[in-house]
Design a protein around this motif. Structure first.
Motif, PDB file in Angstrom:
ATOM      1  N   UNK A 201       0.853  -1.202   0.000  1.00 44.65           N
ATOM      2  CA  UNK A 201       0.000   0.000   0.000  1.00 44.65           C
ATOM      3  C   UNK A 201       0.880   1.239   0.000  1.00 44.65           C
ATOM      4  N   UNK A 202       0.210   2.387  -0.233  1.00 47.94           N
ATOM      5  CA  UNK A 202       0.913   3.679  -0.224  1.00 47.94           C
ATOM      6  C   UNK A 202       2.054   3.699  -1.238  1.00 47.94           C
ATOM      7  N   UNK A 203       1.806   3.151  -2.422  1.00 45.57           N
ATOM      8  CA  UNK A 203       2.830   3.122  -3.453  1.00 45.57           C
ATOM      9  C   UNK A 203       3.049   4.454  -4.121  1.00 45.57           C
ATOM     10  N   UNK A 204       4.278   4.629  -4.602  1.00 42.34           N
ATOM     11  CA  UNK A 204       4.619   5.836  -5.342  1.00 42.34           C
ATOM     12  C   UNK A 204       5.889   5.577  -6.156  1.00 42.34           C
ATOM     13  N   UNK A 205       6.178   6.489  -7.071  1.00 40.13           N
ATOM     14  CA  UNK A 205       7.370   6.347  -7.905  1.00 40.13           C
ATOM     15  C   UNK A 205       8.489   7.211  -7.319  1.00 40.13           C
ATOM     16  N   UNK A 206       9.611   6.532  -7.024  1.00 32.36           N
ATOM     17  CA  UNK A 206      10.768   7.229  -6.448  1.00 32.36           C
ATOM     18  C   UNK A 206      11.739   7.598  -7.550  1.00 32.36           C
ATOM     19  N   UNK A 207      12.332   8.772  -7.424  1.00 40.72           N
ATOM     20  CA  UNK A 207      13.255   9.285  -8.440  1.00 40.72           C
ATOM     21  C   UNK A 207      14.722   9.302  -7.999  1.00 40.72           C
ATOM     22  N   UNK A 208      14.958   9.233  -6.701  1.00 41.31           N
ATOM     23  CA  UNK A 208      16.344   9.285  -6.202  1.00 41.31           C
ATOM     24  C   UNK A 208      16.547   8.246  -5.104  1.00 41.31           C
ATOM     25  N   UNK A 209      17.826   7.930  -4.920  1.00 39.50           N
ATOM     26  CA  UNK A 209      18.170   6.896  -3.911  1.00 39.50           C
ATOM     27  C   UNK A 209      19.508   7.234  -3.269  1.00 39.50           C
ATOM     28  N   UNK A 210      19.568   7.130  -1.972  1.00 40.21           N
ATOM     29  CA  UNK A 210      20.825   7.243  -1.214  1.00 40.21           C
ATOM     30  C   UNK A 210      21.040   5.929  -0.478  1.00 40.21           C
ATOM     31  N   UNK A 211      22.261   5.418  -0.567  1.00 38.33           N
ATOM     32  CA  UNK A 211      22.597   4.141   0.075  1.00 38.33           C
ATOM     33  C   UNK A 211      23.616   4.408   1.175  1.00 38.33           C
ATOM     34  N   UNK A 212      23.214   4.143   2.407  1.00 40.59           N
ATOM     35  CA  UNK A 212      24.111   4.320   3.548  1.00 40.59           C
ATOM     36  C   UNK A 212      24.670   2.959   3.990  1.00 40.59           C
ATOM     37  N   UNK A 213      25.856   3.039   4.593  1.00 39.87           N
ATOM     38  CA  UNK A 213      26.531   1.826   5.067  1.00 39.87           C
ATOM     39  C   UNK A 213      26.612   1.852   6.591  1.00 39.87           C
ATOM     40  N   UNK A 214      26.903   0.695   7.156  1.00 38.17           N
ATOM     41  CA  UNK A 214      27.072   0.562   8.609  1.00 38.17           C
ATOM     42  C   UNK A 214      28.513   0.173   8.935  1.00 38.17           C
ATOM     43  N   UNK A 215      28.950   0.594  10.114  1.00 41.42           N
ATOM     44  CA  UNK A 215      30.245   0.108  10.599  1.00 41.42           C
ATOM     45  C   UNK A 215      30.043  -1.157  11.429  1.00 41.42           C
ATOM     46  N   UNK A 216      31.109  -1.625  12.026  1.00 39.61           N
ATOM     47  CA  UNK A 216      31.077  -2.879  12.786  1.00 39.61           C
ATOM     48  C   UNK A 216      30.096  -2.813  13.949  1.00 39.61           C
ATOM     49  N   UNK A 217      29.915  -1.617  14.508  1.00 42.51           N
ATOM     50  CA  UNK A 217      29.041  -1.440  15.667  1.00 42.51           C
ATOM     51  C   UNK A 217      27.611  -1.051  15.285  1.00 42.51           C
ATOM     52  N   UNK A 218      27.281  -1.266  14.016  1.00 37.91           N
ATOM     53  CA  UNK A 218      25.933  -1.020  13.509  1.00 37.91           C
ATOM     54  C   UNK A 218      25.558   0.468  13.536  1.00 37.91           C
ATOM     55  N   UNK A 219      26.561   1.312  13.375  1.00 41.35           N
ATOM     56  CA  UNK A 219      26.321   2.752  13.273  1.00 41.35           C
ATOM     57  C   UNK A 219      26.376   3.170  11.811  1.00 41.35           C
ATOM     58  N   UNK A 220      25.445   4.015  11.399  1.00 35.14           N
ATOM     59  CA  UNK A 220      25.441   4.500  10.024  1.00 35.14           C
ATOM     60  C   UNK A 220      26.636   5.429   9.802  1.00 35.14           C
ATOM     61  N   UNK A 221      27.303   5.272   8.665  1.00 36.54           N
ATOM     62  CA  UNK A 221      28.491   6.078   8.383  1.00 36.54           C
ATOM     63  C   UNK A 221      28.296   6.834   7.066  1.00 36.54           C
ATOM     64  N   UNK A 222      28.966   7.939   6.962  1.00 34.56           N
ATOM     65  CA  UNK A 222      28.902   8.794   5.765  1.00 34.56           C
ATOM     66  C   UNK A 222      30.264   8.771   5.077  1.00 34.56           C
ATOM     67  N   UNK A 223      30.306   9.136   3.799  1.00 35.31           N
ATOM     68  CA  UNK A 223      29.162   9.616   3.010  1.00 35.31           C
ATOM     69  C   UNK A 223      28.346   8.462   2.445  1.00 35.31           C
ATOM     70  N   UNK A 224      27.128   8.768   2.031  1.00 36.24           N
ATOM     71  CA  UNK A 224      26.278   7.777   1.385  1.00 36.24           C
ATOM     72  C   UNK A 224      26.618   7.703  -0.097  1.00 36.24           C
ATOM     73  N   UNK A 225      26.307   6.556  -0.688  1.00 33.38           N
ATOM     74  CA  UNK A 225      26.426   6.422  -2.145  1.00 33.38           C
ATOM     75  C   UNK A 225      25.102   6.839  -2.769  1.00 33.38           C
ATOM     76  N   UNK A 226      25.155   7.422  -3.940  1.00 34.78           N
ATOM     77  CA  UNK A 226      23.928   7.911  -4.602  1.00 34.78           C
ATOM     78  C   UNK A 226      23.864   7.345  -6.019  1.00 34.78           C
ATOM     79  N   UNK A 227      23.503   6.080  -6.149  1.00 30.05           N
ATOM     80  CA  UNK A 227      23.408   5.495  -7.489  1.00 30.05           C
ATOM     81  C   UNK A 227      22.248   6.095  -8.286  1.00 30.05           C
ATOM     82  N   UNK A 228      22.395   6.106  -9.588  1.00 27.62           N
ATOM     83  CA  UNK A 228      21.340   6.632 -10.451  1.00 27.62           C
ATOM     84  C   UNK A 228      20.221   5.607 -10.611  1.00 27.62           C
ATOM     85  N   UNK A 229      18.974   6.069 -10.650  1.00 24.60           N
ATOM     86  CA  UNK A 229      17.814   5.229 -10.902  1.00 24.60           C
ATOM     87  C   UNK A 229      17.413   5.369 -12.387  1.00 24.60           C
ATOM     88  N   UNK A 230      16.647   4.391 -12.871  1.00 23.76           N
ATOM     89  CA  UNK A 230      16.146   4.555 -14.241  1.00 23.76           C
ATOM     90  C   UNK A 230      15.444   5.901 -14.421  1.00 23.76           C
TER      91      UNK A 230
END
Length: 255
Positions: A201-230
């Protein structure tokens, strides 16, 4: 007459004297005989005293008991052997300690001591739509750095600045952290929408994406990757979810 009478009396007296003397000698002999028997009995006692060494020999048997005690001492020696065994057992424990140390090293061998967490700074990420499974997308992350990097946990995705990240498919968790040497790639699948069953439910079309990574202690780290979408974007709904980072694209797309 008187002279004749006196002679017989004299003879009788003499005879009586002789008889008394004989009796006295007999009595003396009897006394000597008794004394001889006493002496003989005294001589008989001597073998009894000769038997005393036999009793001493008995004491020698007691000495044999002492020898037996020495045997008991041998048993104590056996106890000493038991002590040696105890030492071996203690050595076994030491060996157990070495085994535990080896187990820790194997656990640590999942990641290199010189490795770093993968992030947007040392990787390149691409997002590719796939035909199967339906409504899925494949993320490919390649190590562009000079050091080995570790892909901890799963990608934290942010479509169009969403307020939350999609949950992970827990049954996709690998047995070890996915590690990338320079130039090597890792993968994660993204289930974009509810698929054929239309549960999303609540579907929509997304135009951008940011991919974040985690360190060993499960903390989000920067910078994020920003791959291109179709160019047309991707359709997502609230059933959106991701897999853990895996070393094979085929494995990732089985979920």
């Amino acid at each position: 007459m008187s002279a004749f009478t006196a002679r017989p009396r004299t003879r009788l007296f003499a005879a009586a004297t002789v008889a008394l003397a004989a009796l006295s000698l007999t009595a003396c002999n009897d006394k000597l005989g008794v004394q001889d028997e006493g002496a003989a009995q005294t001589g008989t006692t001597a073998p009894t005293s000769t038997q005393a060494p036999e009793k001493t020999g008995g004491a020698g048997q007691t000495g044999g008991s002492t020898s037996g005690n020495s045997s008991t001492g041998g048993d104590k020696g056996s106890g000493g052997t038991t002590g040696s065994n105890g030492g071996k057992s203690s050595g076994g424990k030491t060996g157990g300690g070495k085994t535990n140390g080896g187990s820790g090293a194997n656990s640590g061998s999942n990641t290199s001591a010189s490795s770093v967490p993968c992030s947007g700074a040392n990787t390149k990420v691409t997002a590719q739509s796939v035909s199967r499974p339906i409504n899925h997308m494949l993320l490919t992350v390649t190590n562009t750095g000079t050091k080995t990097c570790d892909l901890y946990y799963y990608p934290a995705l942010n479509f169009d600045d969403a307020q939350s990240v999609p949950p992970v498919m827990k049954d996709s968790q690998p047995q070890a952290v996915t590690t990338l040497t320079p130039g090597q790639s890792g993968y994660a699948a993204v289930a974009l929408a509810g698929g054929d069953n239309g549960t999303g439910t609540n579907g929509h079309t997304a135009k951008s994406l940011a991919v974040y990574f985690f360190d060993r202690n499960n903390n989000s780290i920067s910078p994020a990757a920003t791959p291109s979408l179709p160019a047309k974007g991707v359709y997502v709904d609230d059933s959106l979810r991701v897999t853990y980072w895996l070393s094979s694209a085929q494995d990732a797309l089985t979920y």
